[in-house]
Write an enzyme that holds these catalytic residues in place. Structure first.
Site, PDB file in Angstrom:
ATOM      1  N   GLY A 250       1.012  -1.322   0.022  1.00 12.59           N
ATOM      2  CA  GLY A 250       0.044   0.010  -0.125  1.00 12.59           C
ATOM      3  C   GLY A 250       0.835   1.356  -0.046  1.00 12.59           C
ATOM      4  O   GLY A 250       0.564   2.177  -0.814  1.00 12.59           O
ATOM      5  N   ASP A 251       1.978   1.366   0.757  1.00 11.37           N
ATOM      6  CA  ASP A 251       2.944   2.231   0.885  1.00 11.37           C
ATOM      7  C   ASP A 251       3.588   2.625  -0.619  1.00 11.37           C
ATOM      8  O   ASP A 251       3.668   3.749  -0.870  1.00 11.37           O
ATOM      9  CB  ASP A 251       3.860   2.188   1.908  1.00 11.37           C
ATOM     10  CG  ASP A 251       3.527   1.467   3.145  1.00 11.37           C
ATOM     11  OD1 ASP A 251       2.369   2.164   3.535  1.00 11.37           O
ATOM     12  OD2 ASP A 251       4.081   0.947   3.743  1.00 11.37           O
TER      13      ASP A 251
END
Length: 306
Positions: A250-251
């Site tokens: 996600g990052d």
């Protein structure tokens, strides 16, 4: 300028154990020692893609020094605030038949430390980007994200927020440039279950109505969806590959989106950069590299983006 903030950076000790058993001596087959924290991940992936940023956060003790050194080895600029009490946390991640984690507490962050953070935030100017990602340590105010956005309101700083529940919901009136929930997190905010892209679209638009400029929703094997400030809905299934590691995906999507948007201000380009960067991290043992992202963009017929 891009600044990422990680309130509770960690030293991640990642071990592979062929058949982990409680109550017995277990021996590792593979070990990794890495800097951890959502904002740090964003900075590291941006660096891999060729964009510099400054990673800000709180560090303490010998583990804090190790985290700072590892970030320097990766070529990432840091501007950590040194905390006098406690140590930066160590997170133990066990990869075996199932994945297990033991996460440390982190140092005791004081009001003076928080004041120093605001001094660093005060250097941001119109056109700069700020990434706020991850949870808030228990020793800090629960309103920290909202307080920061209120502090910077009206300055023209584009703020990205990757958080959950009230942390995310409370910042919406301050018009974050980008929010990136996954479909489950988005559903939690509205008390519904969201499984398909058709389910997601009306609730992503609700987040816009509540103040978000752009809403990027990750959906694991279903790909991702962006509702842009122009009102466009862009979606795609993910590229093909074998998932090895969900940590940092996600990052990485946030980093890829920023990389794509900064180079031309095109939301479709930013979306596919985000999708393929997140997927590249999921398909690798660590964080996405530029070559891995390029390969996945080529697979989707978007190779001209990078």
């Amino acid at each position: 300028m891009i600044m990422t903030v990680t309130f509770n950076p960690s030293l991640d000790y990642i071990v592979s154990v062929d058949d982990f058993r409680l109550g017995l001596v277990n021996r590792t087959s593979k070990e990794l020692l890495l800097p951890g924290g959502k904002g740090l991940n964003v900075s590291m992936v941006l660096k891999n893609l060729g964009t510099d940023s400054t990673a800000v956060g709180f560090m303490a003790g010998f583990t804090g020094k190790v985290i700072k050194g590892l970030m320097a080895e990766k070529g990432v600029d840091t501007d950590f605030i040194e905390v006098s009490e406690g140590i930066s946390r160590i997170n133990v991640k066990i990869r075996s038949n199932e994945e297990s984690e033991i996460n440390g507490m982190g140092p005791a962050i004081s009001k003076e430390n928080i004041d120093t953070l605001y001094e660093k935030l005060d250097t941001l100017k119109s056109g700069d980007y700020l990434v706020l990602a991850g949870s808030i340590p228990a020793v800090m105010p629960e309103t920290m994200y909202m307080d920061i956005m209120k502090f910077l309101d009206g300055r023209g700083v584009r703020i990205v927020v990757d958080a959950t529940r009230d942390l995310l919901k409370d910042v919406l009136p301050y018009h974050p440039f980008l929010v990136k929930p996954n479909n489950h997190e988005l559903g939690e905010i509205f008390g519904v279950e969201l499984k398909t892209k058709d389910d997601v679209v009306p609730y992503a638009k609700k987040m816009q109505e509540m103040g978000a400029v752009n809403v990027l929703v990750s959906m694991a094997g279903e790909g991702a969806l962006l509702v842009s400030e122009n009102g466009d809905v862009i979606s795609s299934m993910p590229p093909k590959g074998k998932v090895k590691n969900s940590v940092g995906a996600g990052d990485s999507m946030v980093a890829g989106f920023l990389q794509g948007y900064i180079n031309g201000g095109d939301y479709e380009k930013a979306f596919y950069m985000g999708l393929c960067t997140g997927s590249a991290s999921a398909f690798s043992d660590y964080l996405a590299t530029k070559d891995e992202v390029k390969g996945l963009l080529d697979q989707l017929g978007k190779g001209d983006i990078l």
